[in-house]
Design an enzyme around this catalytic site. Structure first.
Site, mmCIF file in Angstrom:
data_model
loop_
_atom_site.group_PDB
_atom_site.id
_atom_site.type_symbol
_atom_site.label_atom_id
_atom_site.label_comp_id
_atom_site.label_asym_id
_atom_site.label_seq_id
_atom_site.Cartn_x
_atom_site.Cartn_y
_atom_site.Cartn_z
ATOM 1 C CG ASP A 1 -26.591 -28.959 5.473
ATOM 2 O OD1 ASP A 1 -27.127 -30.020 5.129
ATOM 3 O OD2 ASP A 1 -27.118 -27.828 5.312
ATOM 4 C CD GLN B 1 -35.438 -26.736 0.244
ATOM 5 O OE1 GLN B 1 -36.001 -27.642 -0.365
ATOM 6 N NE2 GLN B 1 -34.339 -26.949 0.980
ATOM 7 C CG ASP C 1 -23.172 -33.033 0.473
ATOM 8 O OD1 ASP C 1 -24.103 -32.366 -0.018
ATOM 9 O OD2 ASP C 1 -23.332 -33.842 1.425
HETATM 10 C C1 2MQ Z 1 -29.025 -37.354 0.520
HETATM 11 N N1 2MQ Z 1 -29.950 -36.409 -0.025
HETATM 12 C C2 2MQ Z 1 -29.987 -35.131 0.444
HETATM 13 N N2 2MQ Z 1 -30.910 -34.226 0.035
HETATM 14 C C3 2MQ Z 1 -30.658 -33.098 0.742
HETATM 15 C C4 2MQ Z 1 -31.342 -31.870 0.775
HETATM 16 C C5 2MQ Z 1 -30.899 -30.882 1.663
HETATM 17 C C6 2MQ Z 1 -31.610 -29.625 1.773
HETATM 18 O O1 2MQ Z 1 -32.617 -29.360 1.086
HETATM 19 N N3 2MQ Z 1 -31.154 -28.723 2.681
HETATM 20 C C7 2MQ Z 1 -30.048 -28.969 3.453
HETATM 21 N N4 2MQ Z 1 -29.667 -28.005 4.319
HETATM 22 N N5 2MQ Z 1 -29.336 -30.120 3.368
HETATM 23 C C8 2MQ Z 1 -29.768 -31.098 2.492
HETATM 24 C C9 2MQ Z 1 -29.072 -32.339 2.452
HETATM 25 C C10 2MQ Z 1 -27.853 -32.627 3.304
HETATM 26 C C11 2MQ Z 1 -26.608 -32.436 2.443
HETATM 27 N N6 2MQ Z 1 -25.399 -32.899 3.111
HETATM 28 C C12 2MQ Z 1 -29.548 -33.332 1.578
HETATM 29 N N7 2MQ Z 1 -29.140 -34.626 1.370
#
Ligand code: 2MQ
Length: 373
Positions: A93, A190, A267
């Site tokens: 990420d 998004q 994930d």
């Molecule tokens: C636990 N919920 C959650 N929503 C996410 C949205 C993003 C998101 O919109 N963008 C990024 N770059 N990471 C997200 C993550 C981390 C994923 N490992 C999220 N985790």
């Protein structure tokens, strides 16, 4: 050699897809669950245990690794695969989400994110270009664009601002990533819970012809139905021949319902974090091993499991370990839970392949609803 990054769609069952991503470090069978290896470790487990559960790919985090031990240090030590002894694919990420959820004194503007480390307070700036540079230093196979994820509920204007910024950052990351055969950069859709913004984000990213697409900005506090509604808006707009990754999701129920709407990759920290807190996922539902009712229960979590943590240890022993805060308890339950998630994914892949996904999902969900397990 065949094209270094190839996604093959092997079967469809409604909107559910069976596929495989072939990369130089290995093949990722989809739908796939990626155990989270935030600080170069899937907490409490060896990489042999993780591989033994059937995982094809794990997730790493730019934010954590740039702070400690440092991206340049990991590069000097041969990259993340060598460092953590995981020779298979790794997705990283990009850091924006973690900055906004972990760092202190953070500022986000057109340039990127500026923040202080939650570890030692040191100040950092991370542009889209630097995020891609760090992911390259980590030798990451699938790299995520830098984006801004807005917690929900949020005002339309705020969601629109963050979505448009993320599109501009996607273009900057695309240019910074360039052409790296054998590696891929995924864009992140998004747009919050706003169909019009999701549509714009998906269509602009699609025009960038990226190797894969994540659906971000979800699992951030919205009801499950809102998340599922956004998948129904977003997935049909994404190219069918590219993988789709729903970030940060989720519970087994979330996964079943999201596969049914066209998601290929997931994930979530749920299986490992819940394991450390004494919660076991089993075929018959969740078991809270902290509960005293397990103190004399000699049964294993699942005598039919191929995972030693599920098959070989009594609930009484697991209860004892958790109550005594013995680290073996966290390890055995994390191991059980990752194995449960991988077995869930294997069952999903088999069902899509045989055209029985809907009845399979119903059967799995019904099995969770059993009484005293
Ligand atoms: C636990 N919920 C959650 N929503 C996410 C949205 C993003 C998101 O919109 N963008 C990024 N770059 N990471 C997200 C993550 C981390 C994923 N490992 C999220 N985790």
């Amino acid at each position: 050699m065949s094209e270094p990054f190839r996604f093959q769609l092997q079967a469809k069952d409604g909107a559910a897809r069976l596929g495989a991503i072939t990369m130089p470090r290995g093949t990722i069978r989809t739908p796939a669950f990626m155990p989270v290896g935030t600080a170069a470790t899937v907490k409490t487990l060896t990489m042999d245990q993780v591989r033994g559960t059937g995982a094809d790919i794990i997730l790493g985090n730019t934010y954590h690794l740039m702070l400690r031990p440092g991206a340049e240090r990991v590069a000097r030590l041969g990259g993340l695969h060598e460092f953590a002894r995981w020779p298979h694919p790794i997705l990283t990420d990009s850091g924006g989400f973690q900055v906004m959820s972990l760092a202190t004194l953070r500022k986000l503007d057109e340039k990127g994110v500026t923040f202080r480390s939650h570890i030692d307070g040191a100040k950092y700036e991370m542009s889209p270009e630097r995020s891609i540079e760090i992911q390259g230093l980590l030798d990451s196979d699938i790299q995520m664009q830098l984006d801004e994820c807005v917690a929900l509920p949020a005002a339309y204007a705020e969601v629109e601002r963050a979505m448009e910024l993320s599109l501009r950052w996607a273009e900057r990351c695309r240019i910074a990533f360039g052409d790296q055969p054998g590696r891929a950069m995924f864009g992140i859709v998004q747009g919050g819970a706003e169909p019009a913004l999701r549509e714009r984000s998906a269509l602009v990213l699609k025009a960038m012809d990226l190797k894969g697409y994540a659906v971000g900005g979800l699992a951030v506090g919205e009801p499950q139905q809102v998340m599922l509604d956004m998948l129904e808006v977003t997935c049909p707009l994404l190219p069918a021949e590219k993988p789709r990754y729903l970030m940060g999701v989720g519970t087994p129920d979330d996964i079943l319902k999201s596969v049914a709407r066209g998601i290929d990759m997931f994930d979530c920290v749920m299986p490992t974090r819940a394991g450390r807190h004494g919660l076991a996922f089993t075929r018959r539902g969740r078991v809270n091993l902290r509960n005293a009712r397990h103190a004399d229960d000699h049964r294993p979590l699942d005598e039919e499991s191929d995972c030693p943590a599920a098959r070989d240890y009594s609930r009484a022993y697991l209860h004892h370990l958790i109550r005594a805060q013995e680290s073996l308890g966290a390890m055995l339950l994390s191991w059980n839970n990752i194995a449960y998630y991988q077995n869930l994914m294997q069952g999903i892949r088999d069902a899509i392949g045989s055209g029985t996904f809907v009845s399979h999902a119903e059967k799995i969900s019904a099995s969770w609803a059993q009484g005293d397990i």
